[in-house]
Design a protein around this motif. Sequence first.
Motif: not given
Length: 355
Positions: A7-10, A42-49, A78-84, A129-136
Amino acid sequence: YGNFVDDLRVYVRGGTGGMGYPRLGGEGGRGGDVWFVARERITLKGIKEKYPHKRFVAGTGANSSVKALKGEKGKDCEVHVPPGISLLLDDGKQIGELNAAGERFLAARGGLGGSLATNFLPCKGQKRIIHLDLKLIADVGLVGFPNAGKSSLLSKISHAKPEIASYAFTTIQPQLGKIIYADYKQISVADLPGLIEGAHVNRGMGHKFLKHVERTKQLLLVVDISGFQLSVKTQFRTAFETILLLTKELELYKEELVTKPALLAINKMDLPCAKDNLNELMSQLQNPQDFLHLLEEEMIPANTLEFKEVIPISTYTGEGIEELKAYIRKSIDEEAEQENEEYRKKKLLLLQTSQ
C-alpha cells in the motif's frame, strides 16, 4: 509486515498550462498529464525507494509567443506500477485498477493553457492524493491458520523458498511460487500470512492478508489434521472447526470469497492417529449440519465452502503432493474451459442480436 509493501500513498499533480498571448490571441500549451502504467517486475517497495517524496508532477505547458502562437503541451509524467493495483482516493473510493502489464490510467489531468476563454491566464493542473493498493494476482491462494504447513507445502510444490519454522507467524509477507508441470504449463500459487480468529476485524494481519485472497482465482485451504491452537490462552480447535472458522473469516470479510472454487488439503498425515482423525473429519464434512450444534453460534458460517476435492497430504513425507498438484491443474483447467464456454456463448449471442 516484513519489508513487503502493498500500500503506497502518493501525491500527483497535472502540469500548469502555458500563458496566452493577448495581443495576437495566442493560446498557451496544456499542462502535462500524470499516468500510471502497469509494468512487470516493478514493486511498490521499489517506487518508494526511488521516489522517497512520493510526489509526481507533470511538466508545464509552453507559453504562447510571436514565434509559436499555440504553445506546446507540457511533458507527461509516467509512473510505472506493478500489475494488480487498485487506485483509491483518501476516502476509500476506488477510481480505477490496473490488472495487466501495459494498462494505463490517467491519474491527474494537466491544466488548460491561457486563451481568450480564460482571459489568457493559464489554469492549474488537477491534484490528488492516491493510494496504490496492491492485491496479489495468483491462480491459487493458500488459506490456513498459522502452522498448518502452507509454507512447507509451497516449497514442496514450487521453486519458492519461504521461511519455515515450528512457531506461529513464520510467514509475515506473502510469498509467490509457480508450479511447473511436465508440459511446461505454469500455475502461480500465493502463500498468504496466517489468518487468526477475528481477522475480518483486522486482528493479526486481518485485512492485509484477506485483501490478497480477493484476486486469486481459486482457494486451497490447508488444515492440520490434529487441530490447531494459537497459544495457551486460546481455545483448541479441531480440523473440522478450523475449516468452519476459516470459512467464517472469509465470509465476514467479503461474501464473494466463499463462492470461489476451493480445494482442501489435509496436512500432517504422517502423525499418529491421523487416519482416525481423517475418517472422523470426512464424516463431518459429508454431513456438516449434524455437527454444527457442537459449535458456538458465532463460529458457524452462513454458507459452507463446497470443496471440489479433499486431498490428504504430508509435506514431511511427500505423501499426496503429486495428487494435489494434479488436482490443482484439473481444477484450474476446468475453470478456464468454463470461462471460454461463457465467452463463446456471449459472442454467439452478440452475433445473433446484431443480425
